[in-house]
Design a protein around this motif. Structure first.
Motif, short mmCIF file in Angstrom:
data_model
loop_
_atom_site.label_atom_id
_atom_site.label_comp_id
_atom_site.label_asym_id
_atom_site.label_seq_id
_atom_site.Cartn_x
_atom_site.Cartn_y
_atom_site.Cartn_z
N ALA A 151 7.12 2.96 12.80
CA ALA A 151 6.41 2.57 11.58
C ALA A 151 7.39 2.54 10.42
O ALA A 151 8.23 3.45 10.28
CB ALA A 151 5.27 3.54 11.29
N PHE A 152 7.28 1.51 9.59
CA PHE A 152 8.15 1.36 8.44
C PHE A 152 7.31 1.06 7.20
O PHE A 152 6.17 0.59 7.31
CB PHE A 152 9.18 0.26 8.68
N ARG A 153 7.88 1.32 6.06
CA ARG A 153 7.15 1.16 4.80
C ARG A 153 6.76 -0.29 4.57
O ARG A 153 7.55 -1.21 4.83
CB ARG A 153 8.02 1.64 3.64
N THR A 154 5.54 -0.50 4.08
CA THR A 154 5.11 -1.83 3.68
C THR A 154 5.94 -2.27 2.47
O THR A 154 5.87 -1.65 1.41
CB THR A 154 3.62 -1.83 3.27
N PRO A 155 6.73 -3.33 2.59
CA PRO A 155 7.55 -3.73 1.45
C PRO A 155 6.72 -4.41 0.38
O PRO A 155 5.74 -5.11 0.67
CB PRO A 155 8.56 -4.71 2.06
N SER A 156 7.10 -4.22 -0.86
CA SER A 156 6.54 -5.03 -1.93
C SER A 156 6.96 -6.48 -1.72
O SER A 156 8.05 -6.75 -1.20
CB SER A 156 7.05 -4.53 -3.28
N LEU A 157 6.10 -7.41 -2.12
CA LEU A 157 6.40 -8.83 -1.92
C LEU A 157 6.86 -9.52 -3.20
O LEU A 157 7.01 -10.74 -3.22
CB LEU A 157 5.18 -9.54 -1.34
N ARG A 158 7.08 -8.78 -4.27
CA ARG A 158 7.58 -9.41 -5.49
C ARG A 158 9.00 -9.94 -5.26
O ARG A 158 9.87 -9.23 -4.74
CB ARG A 158 7.53 -8.43 -6.66
N ASN A 159 9.20 -11.21 -5.62
CA ASN A 159 10.48 -11.90 -5.42
C ASN A 159 10.89 -11.95 -3.95
O ASN A 159 12.07 -12.08 -3.62
CB ASN A 159 11.59 -11.27 -6.26
N VAL A 160 9.90 -11.87 -3.05
CA VAL A 160 10.21 -11.84 -1.63
C VAL A 160 10.90 -13.12 -1.16
O VAL A 160 11.69 -13.09 -0.21
CB VAL A 160 8.92 -11.57 -0.81
N ALA A 161 10.63 -14.23 -1.83
CA ALA A 161 11.28 -15.48 -1.43
C ALA A 161 12.79 -15.43 -1.63
O ALA A 161 13.52 -16.26 -1.08
CB ALA A 161 10.69 -16.65 -2.21
N LEU A 162 13.27 -14.44 -2.40
CA LEU A 162 14.70 -14.34 -2.71
C LEU A 162 15.41 -13.29 -1.89
O LEU A 162 16.63 -13.14 -2.00
CB LEU A 162 14.88 -14.00 -4.20
N THR A 163 14.67 -12.51 -1.08
CA THR A 163 15.26 -11.30 -0.49
C THR A 163 15.48 -11.38 1.01
O THR A 163 15.59 -10.35 1.67
CB THR A 163 14.37 -10.08 -0.80
N ALA A 164 15.58 -12.58 1.57
CA ALA A 164 15.88 -12.71 3.00
C ALA A 164 17.25 -12.09 3.29
O ALA A 164 18.11 -12.03 2.42
CB ALA A 164 15.88 -14.19 3.39
N ASP A 224 0.83 -1.22 0.00
CA ASP A 224 0.00 0.00 0.00
C ASP A 224 0.86 1.26 0.00
O ASP A 224 0.34 2.37 0.05
CB ASP A 224 -0.96 0.00 1.20
N HIS A 225 2.19 1.09 -0.03
CA HIS A 225 3.13 2.21 -0.02
C HIS A 225 2.94 3.10 1.21
O HIS A 225 3.27 4.29 1.19
CB HIS A 225 3.01 3.05 -1.30
N ASP A 226 2.43 2.52 2.27
CA ASP A 226 2.20 3.26 3.51
C ASP A 226 3.16 2.74 4.58
O ASP A 226 4.01 1.88 4.31
CB ASP A 226 0.74 3.11 3.94
N PHE A 227 3.00 3.24 5.79
CA PHE A 227 3.93 2.95 6.87
C PHE A 227 3.15 2.41 8.07
O PHE A 227 2.13 2.98 8.46
CB PHE A 227 4.71 4.22 7.26
N HIS A 228 3.65 1.30 8.64
CA HIS A 228 2.93 0.63 9.71
C HIS A 228 3.91 0.17 10.79
O HIS A 228 5.05 -0.23 10.49
CB HIS A 228 2.16 -0.57 9.17
N ALA A 229 3.45 0.22 12.03
CA ALA A 229 4.23 -0.28 13.16
C ALA A 229 3.71 -1.66 13.52
O ALA A 229 2.54 -1.81 13.89
CB ALA A 229 4.09 0.67 14.35
N ILE A 230 4.56 -2.66 13.41
CA ILE A 230 4.15 -4.04 13.70
C ILE A 230 5.11 -4.70 14.69
O ILE A 230 5.33 -5.90 14.64
CB ILE A 230 4.02 -4.86 12.41
N ALA A 231 5.68 -3.89 15.59
CA ALA A 231 6.58 -4.40 16.62
C ALA A 231 7.74 -5.19 16.02
O ALA A 231 8.19 -6.19 16.59
CB ALA A 231 5.81 -5.26 17.64
#
Length: 430
Positions: A311-324, A271-278
């Motif tokens: 709060a940090f930016r919601t990351p895109s999940l494209r190719n997320v399996a490769l970005t650990a 969502d290109h927004d910023f969220h705090a998720i501990a």
């Protein structure tokens, strides 16, 4: 036709297109090829030992495979990078190196985990940066402008204070001024015959080369090289393929009961927004050199609003399996680990397994200062926005399968690849 958010489309209709096409600017091949060479060339760093690719390499999903990188003062690539005992880095780079996939799409208007660089039509040059309006002139886009930050960072590319002319200029605050750090970088590049000839081709014969010209072609390369929108998920939406059963179950959860799409929405699952998720904080934190804490308050450092703390930016999940690893500080080594954090953020924060961090050895640093500080931990927990929820092990595995179906293999490998050599003659990280 009215496009609906994917989260609102009934699952039986998901075979139909649900997103408008992603928009990517077209770029001249000569600019792309020039940007590729500069991206992999250490000539842009103060000590000529670190390139953009050092921390953003296709071998590691355009990141570097570690929680927090070692920039100047280290050698090697990815988890094998080691600190130079003769020139130790002063600290780890405070935040995880983010992936570069699809950053050239027009919808990506904020850069970095805290969004401190953003497109803003109200500013004179259309870009808002903490360095001021004068530092945004000449950049074609926010993707280009983000290149200004690593080259001016002692920890990343500039080098230790006063150990080379560029780091000296940075220390004195001579950045975009005549003769400052940017000019010195541009002069280095202009002094290499092949680069001079290539810039003649894209700028015009004899045209002066500015740092912004360098960053603009690097942005052109990133935009072309790591476009990733032909994953199994995309092919499924286009009616060209079926998802594997486990991935289909995971998609059902992602856009349904698990609520992932509340934040990971849109074509690129953000969502290109910023969220705090501990999210767990490790390493030095994003603090000024004179500050003694290791705190990273995320978006609040940009807005000054206490409501944005942690709060940090919601990351895109494209190719997320490769970005650990995952999280703004790379605290989680696996997709399963970061998914389980979302299920119980506060509990996961306090029960964090420190062995998940992937941290190259750096003598003398305190990586766990925040985790050992009850007040700081309580502040992170208090900012959390997510309610706990329960998923079975099978449901977590299905979500992992769906996230793996967001992998665009061709986009991950890159279209031009790693060059065999660069015009400076310096070593290329392979």
């Amino acid at each position: 036709m009215r496009w609906l958010p994917l989260a609102l489309i009934p699952l039986p209709l998901l075979a139909q297109p649900v997103f408008p096409p992603a928009e990517f600017a077209r770029t001249d091949p000569a600019r792309i090829e020039l940007g590729q060479l500069l991206f992999y060339d250490p000539i842009l760093s103060g000590n000529q030992e670190v390139s953009c690719a050092t921390c953003h390499h296709p071998r590691f999903g355009t990141g570097d495979g570690v929680s927090l990188s070692l920039g100047d003062g280290a050698h090697g690539l990815g988890p094998d990078r080691v600190a130079d005992p003769e020139n130790l880095p002063e600290q780890r780079i405070p935040r995880n190196a983010p992936g570069l996939f699809n950053l050239g799409a027009t919808e990506f208007t904020h850069m970095f985990h805290d969004g401190r660089l953003e497109a803003d039509p109200t500013r004179p040059n259309g870009i808002r940066t903490p360095l001021g309006d004068a530092m945004s002139e000449g950049f074609d886009s926010v993707l280009s402008a983000q290149a200004m930050f690593p080259v001016l960072s002692a920890d990343e590319m500039a080098g230790h204070y006063s150990e080379n002319p560029i780091s000296q200029a940075v220390r004195m605050g001579h950045l975009s001024l005549a003769g400052g750090a940017w000019d010195q970088i541009a002069e280095r590049v202009a002094g290499i015959p092949e680069y001079r000839a290539r810039f003649d081709q894209v700028l015009g014969a004899g045209a002066p080369i500015h740092f912004t010209d360098i960053s603009n072609v690097i942005a052109d390369f990133i935009r072309f090289e790591w476009r990733a929108d032909r994953s199994p998920f995309d092919l499924y939406l286009a009616g060209e393929a079926e998802l594997p059963e486990a991935a289909a179950r995971g998609m059902d959860l992602f856009y349904g009961d698990a609520g992932c799409a509340d934040c990971h929405t849109g074509r690129f699952q953000t969502d290109h927004d910023f969220h705090a998720i501990a999210m767990v904080q490790i390493g030095p934190g994003k603090a000024a050199r004179f500050e003694s804490h290791a705190r990273d308050e995320g978006r609040m450092r940009v807005t000054g609003d206490p409501e944005d703390a942690h709060a940090f930016r919601t990351p895109s999940l494209r190719n997320v399996a490769l970005t650990a690893p995952y999280g703004h500080a790379g605290a989680y080594a696996t997709l399963e680990g970061v998914i389980r954090h979302h299920l119980d953020p506060i509990g996961s924060l306090y029960a964090y397994d420190r062995t998940q961090a992937v941290l190259p050895v750096l003598p003398g640093v305190e990586d766990w200062r925040i985790l050992d500080d009850p007040q700081e931990m309580a502040a992170i927990a208090a900012a959390n926005e997510l309610e706990p929820m329960e998923l079975s092990d099978d449901e977590v595995a299905a979500l992992v399968a769906f996230l793996e179906a967001l992998t665009d293999t061709a986009g991950a490998e890159g279209r031009l690849g790693v060059p065999e050599s660069v015009p400076s003659g310096l070593p290329v990280d392979r």
